[in-house]
Design a protein around this motif. Structure first.
Motif, PDB file in Angstrom:
ATOM      1  N   ILE A 191       0.880  -1.177   0.000  1.00 43.36           N
ATOM      2  CA  ILE A 191       0.000   0.000   0.000  1.00 43.36           C
ATOM      3  C   ILE A 191       0.910   1.218   0.000  1.00 43.36           C
ATOM      4  CG2 ILE A 191      -1.787   1.290   1.207  1.00 43.36           C
ATOM      5  CD1 ILE A 191      -2.634  -1.262   2.589  1.00 43.36           C
ATOM      6  N   ASP A 192       0.871   1.998  -1.058  1.00 49.02           N
ATOM      7  CA  ASP A 192       1.822   3.108  -1.148  1.00 49.02           C
ATOM      8  C   ASP A 192       1.323   4.160  -2.134  1.00 49.02           C
ATOM      9  OD1 ASP A 192       3.953   4.743  -0.912  1.00 49.02           O
ATOM     10  OD2 ASP A 192       5.472   3.307  -1.560  1.00 49.02           O
ATOM     11  N   ALA A 197       1.344  11.132   7.332  1.00 50.14           N
ATOM     12  CA  ALA A 197       0.683  10.542   8.507  1.00 50.14           C
ATOM     13  C   ALA A 197      -0.821  10.464   8.312  1.00 50.14           C
ATOM     14  CB  ALA A 197       1.022  11.363   9.750  1.00 50.14           C
ATOM     15  N   GLN A 198      -1.417  11.537   7.787  1.00 52.96           N
ATOM     16  CA  GLN A 198      -2.867  11.548   7.578  1.00 52.96           C
ATOM     17  C   GLN A 198      -3.280  10.460   6.588  1.00 52.96           C
ATOM     18  OE1 GLN A 198      -5.146  13.723   8.982  1.00 52.96           O
ATOM     19  NE2 GLN A 198      -3.609  14.782  10.193  1.00 52.96           N
ATOM     20  N   ARG A 199      -2.559  10.380   5.482  1.00 56.65           N
ATOM     21  CA  ARG A 199      -2.905   9.410   4.441  1.00 56.65           C
ATOM     22  C   ARG A 199      -2.682   7.985   4.920  1.00 56.65           C
ATOM     23  NH1 ARG A 199       0.460  11.092   1.158  1.00 56.65           N
ATOM     24  NH2 ARG A 199       2.033   9.489   1.477  1.00 56.65           N
ATOM     25  N   GLU A 200      -1.569   7.748   5.604  1.00 57.78           N
ATOM     26  CA  GLU A 200      -1.249   6.400   6.066  1.00 57.78           C
ATOM     27  C   GLU A 200      -2.226   5.934   7.140  1.00 57.78           C
ATOM     28  OE1 GLU A 200       3.537   6.837   5.095  1.00 57.78           O
ATOM     29  OE2 GLU A 200       2.749   7.307   7.084  1.00 57.78           O
ATOM     30  N   PHE A 201      -2.639   6.849   8.004  1.00 57.29           N
ATOM     31  CA  PHE A 201      -3.645   6.476   9.012  1.00 57.29           C
ATOM     32  C   PHE A 201      -4.955   6.097   8.330  1.00 57.29           C
ATOM     33  CE2 PHE A 201      -7.230   7.687  11.722  1.00 57.29           C
ATOM     34  CZ  PHE A 201      -6.994   6.857  12.809  1.00 57.29           C
ATOM     35  N   ASN A 202      -5.364   6.888   7.348  1.00 56.91           N
ATOM     36  CA  ASN A 202      -6.613   6.594   6.629  1.00 56.91           C
ATOM     37  C   ASN A 202      -6.538   5.255   5.904  1.00 56.91           C
ATOM     38  OD1 ASN A 202      -7.753   9.006   7.477  1.00 56.91           O
ATOM     39  ND2 ASN A 202      -7.132  10.122   5.641  1.00 56.91           N
ATOM     40  N   GLU A 203      -5.363   4.935   5.365  1.00 56.83           N
ATOM     41  CA  GLU A 203      -5.197   3.692   4.617  1.00 56.83           C
ATOM     42  C   GLU A 203      -5.149   2.457   5.515  1.00 56.83           C
ATOM     43  OE1 GLU A 203      -2.638   5.535   0.828  1.00 56.83           O
ATOM     44  OE2 GLU A 203      -1.607   4.511   2.466  1.00 56.83           O
ATOM     45  N   ARG A 204      -4.722   2.643   6.776  1.00 56.81           N
ATOM     46  CA  ARG A 204      -4.441   1.478   7.617  1.00 56.81           C
ATOM     47  C   ARG A 204      -5.252   1.367   8.897  1.00 56.81           C
ATOM     48  NH1 ARG A 204       0.089   2.562   4.690  1.00 56.81           N
ATOM     49  NH2 ARG A 204       1.342   0.761   4.083  1.00 56.81           N
ATOM     50  N   GLN A 208      -5.321  -1.881  11.142  1.00 54.31           N
ATOM     51  CA  GLN A 208      -4.508  -1.712  12.351  1.00 54.31           C
ATOM     52  C   GLN A 208      -5.173  -0.670  13.260  1.00 54.31           C
ATOM     53  OE1 GLN A 208      -0.728  -1.259   9.810  1.00 54.31           O
ATOM     54  NE2 GLN A 208       0.083  -2.244  11.648  1.00 54.31           N
ATOM     55  N   PRO A 209      -6.279  -1.036  13.913  1.00 60.02           N
ATOM     56  CA  PRO A 209      -7.055  -0.066  14.709  1.00 60.02           C
ATOM     57  C   PRO A 209      -6.321   0.446  15.941  1.00 60.02           C
ATOM     58  CG  PRO A 209      -7.887  -2.298  15.024  1.00 60.02           C
ATOM     59  CD  PRO A 209      -6.885  -2.373  13.918  1.00 60.02           C
ATOM     60  N   GLU A 210      -5.196  -0.160  16.287  1.00 62.67           N
ATOM     61  CA  GLU A 210      -4.431   0.293  17.452  1.00 62.67           C
ATOM     62  C   GLU A 210      -3.631   1.560  17.166  1.00 62.67           C
ATOM     63  OE1 GLU A 210      -1.848  -2.472  15.079  1.00 62.67           O
ATOM     64  OE2 GLU A 210      -3.935  -2.433  15.745  1.00 62.67           O
ATOM     65  N   LEU A 211      -3.545   1.982  15.900  1.00 67.18           N
ATOM     66  CA  LEU A 211      -2.762   3.165  15.535  1.00 67.18           C
ATOM     67  C   LEU A 211      -3.557   4.440  15.736  1.00 67.18           C
ATOM     68  CD1 LEU A 211      -0.960   2.007  12.254  1.00 67.18           C
ATOM     69  CD2 LEU A 211      -0.173   1.825  14.630  1.00 67.18           C
ATOM     70  N   ALA A 212      -2.836   5.530  16.028  1.00 59.27           N
ATOM     71  CA  ALA A 212      -3.460   6.846  16.196  1.00 59.27           C
ATOM     72  C   ALA A 212      -2.473   7.914  15.755  1.00 59.27           C
ATOM     73  CB  ALA A 212      -3.869   7.071  17.654  1.00 59.27           C
TER      74      ALA A 212
END
Length: 304
Positions: free
Chosen positions: A44-45, A197-204, A208-212
Motif C-alpha cells: 500500500i503506497d 501521517a494523515q494518508r497512512e492512518f486513513n489507509e491502515r 490496524q485499529p491500534e494506531l493513532a
C-alpha cells in the motif's frame, strides 16, 4: 539558346527540383524526452502520486521549448536501494527518482533544487499506538522526546537529523514492515510528514485499529525533496527541462494549485497552528539548498 530551348531547360530543372523534394526524407520530429520513474515496492503506497503529477505538469509546461515527452513507470517494483542502484547504472531501468535530499545524493546524482513538496516533508507528526497517547502530553522539548524511540526506514534522510539531536532511532528494512513494528511495540512513534501521517492512518486504521495520530506535537526541520537524475549529458538536459517547467509552475501558481489539491485537506486536518513545535537543525543540508527563496517553501503561519 532560343526561347523554346530556354523554356525547356527551365521546365526540366523545375521537374528535377520537384522530384528531389518528393523523394527527400521528411524532416525528423524532435525526439521525445523519455522519463522513466520507479515503481514502489510497497503493498500500500500512495506516497508518490503527488510527485509524479508535479513531474508530468513540469514536462507539459516545458513542451513548447523542449518538445514532446514520454513519461512512464518502471515495469517492476523496486526497493529504495534498488532505485539508487538503477539510477547509478549508465544503462539502468530508470532515469529519475524523487527523494529527500542528502549531501551524498547530491554528489552522486544531479539534483533539481526545487523542493517538490515545498518542504512539507520537514513538518513531522507522529503515528503512535492509541494506548500510548497520554505519554506524549508531557513532552515540551526535544529533551523530553529523547525518552521515546522513533521508527524510520533504513537509510532514510531523517535518521542523521534525529541522531544529531540525540533522539533514538530504530530502523526497519521495509516501508510496510514499519507499521507492523509500531503495532508490536518495537519503537514508540513513527515520525511522518504531515500529509504522510494523515494518508497512512486513513489507509491502515481499519486493518490496524491500534494506531493513532498524536495530536499535540510538531517536529520541524528543513528537508527538501528533490527530483534526481543521472550526472550525464542526457541527465543534464532532462534536469534543465524539468527545472524550467517547475519555475514556470511557480510563476503561474500551478505548483501551489497541485500542492493544495493533494495536501490542503491533510494540512488543515493536522492543525499545525495548535501544535507545540520542536525545532531541529539539519546538519546534512548542502550549502546550495535554496533556503533564501521563500516562495519555494510552505509557511504554516501564513498558510501559503
Amino acid at each position: 539558346m532560343g526561347m523554346k530551348q530556354t523554356w525547356q531547360y527551365h521546365s526540366g530543372a523545375l521537374c528535377w527540383a520537384l522530384a528531389a523534394m518528393l523523394c527527400a526524407p521528411a524532416p525528423r520530429a524532435a525526439a521525445a524526452s523519455l522519463v522513466v520513474y520507479p515503481m514502489s515496492g510497497a503493498f500500500i503506497d500512495s506516497r508518490y502520486e503527488y510527485d509524479w503529477s508535479v513531474l508530468r505538469m513540469a514536462l507539459e509546461k516545458s513542451a513548447p521549448r523542449f518538445g514532446p515527452f514520454d513519461m512512464r513507470q518502471s515495469i517492476e517494483s523496486m526497493s529504495p536501494a534498488r532505485i539508487t542502484e538503477e539510477l547509478a547504472a549508465p544503462a539502468g531501468r530508470i532515469n529519475l527518482f524523487v527523494r529527500a535530499t542528502t549531501r551524498e545524493l547530491e554528489r552522486t546524482f544531479l539534483p533539481i533544487r526545487i523542493p517538490v513538496d515545498r518542504g512539507l516533508l520537514g513538518f513531522r507528526i507522529f503515528l503512535v499506538r492509541a494506548a500510548d497517547l497520554p505519554r506524549y502530553a508531557a513532552v515540551r522539548s526535544v529533551g523530553d522526546l529523547r525518552r521515546f524511540h522513533a521508527g524510520q526506514g533504513k537509510g532514510w534522510a531523517d535518521i542523521p537529523i534525529l541522531a544529531a539531536a540525540g533522539l533514538s532511532v530504530v530502523e526497519g528494512t521495509s516501508y510496510d514492515g514499519l507499521f507492523s513494528m509500531l503495532s508490536a511495540g518495537r519503537f514508540d512513534y513513527f515520525s511522518r510528514a504531515v500529509d504522510e501521517a494523515q494518508r497512512e492512518f486513513n489507509e491502515r486504521h481499519v486493518s490496524q485499529p491500534e494506531l493513532a495520530i498524536e495530536p499535540t506535537l510538531l517536529l520541524r526541520y528543513p528537508l527538501p525533496r528533490y527530483f534526481f537524475v543521472r550526472r550525464d549529458a542526457e541527465g543534464k538536459q532532462l534536469a534543465q527541462r524539468i527545472e524550467a517547467g517547475l519555475e514556470m509552475m511557480i510563476r503561474d501558481g500551478s505548483l501551489n494549485g497541485l500542492f493544495y489539491r493533494y495536501k490542503g485537506a491533510m494540512i488543515e486536518a493536522a492543525g499545525l497552528n495548535r501544535r507545540h513545535v520542536l525545532q531541529l537543525n539539519n546538519p546534512t543540508l548542502s550549502p546550495e539548498t535554496p533556503l533564501a527563496r521563500r516562495e519555494l517553501w510552505y509557511d504554516p503561519v501564513s498558510g501559503k
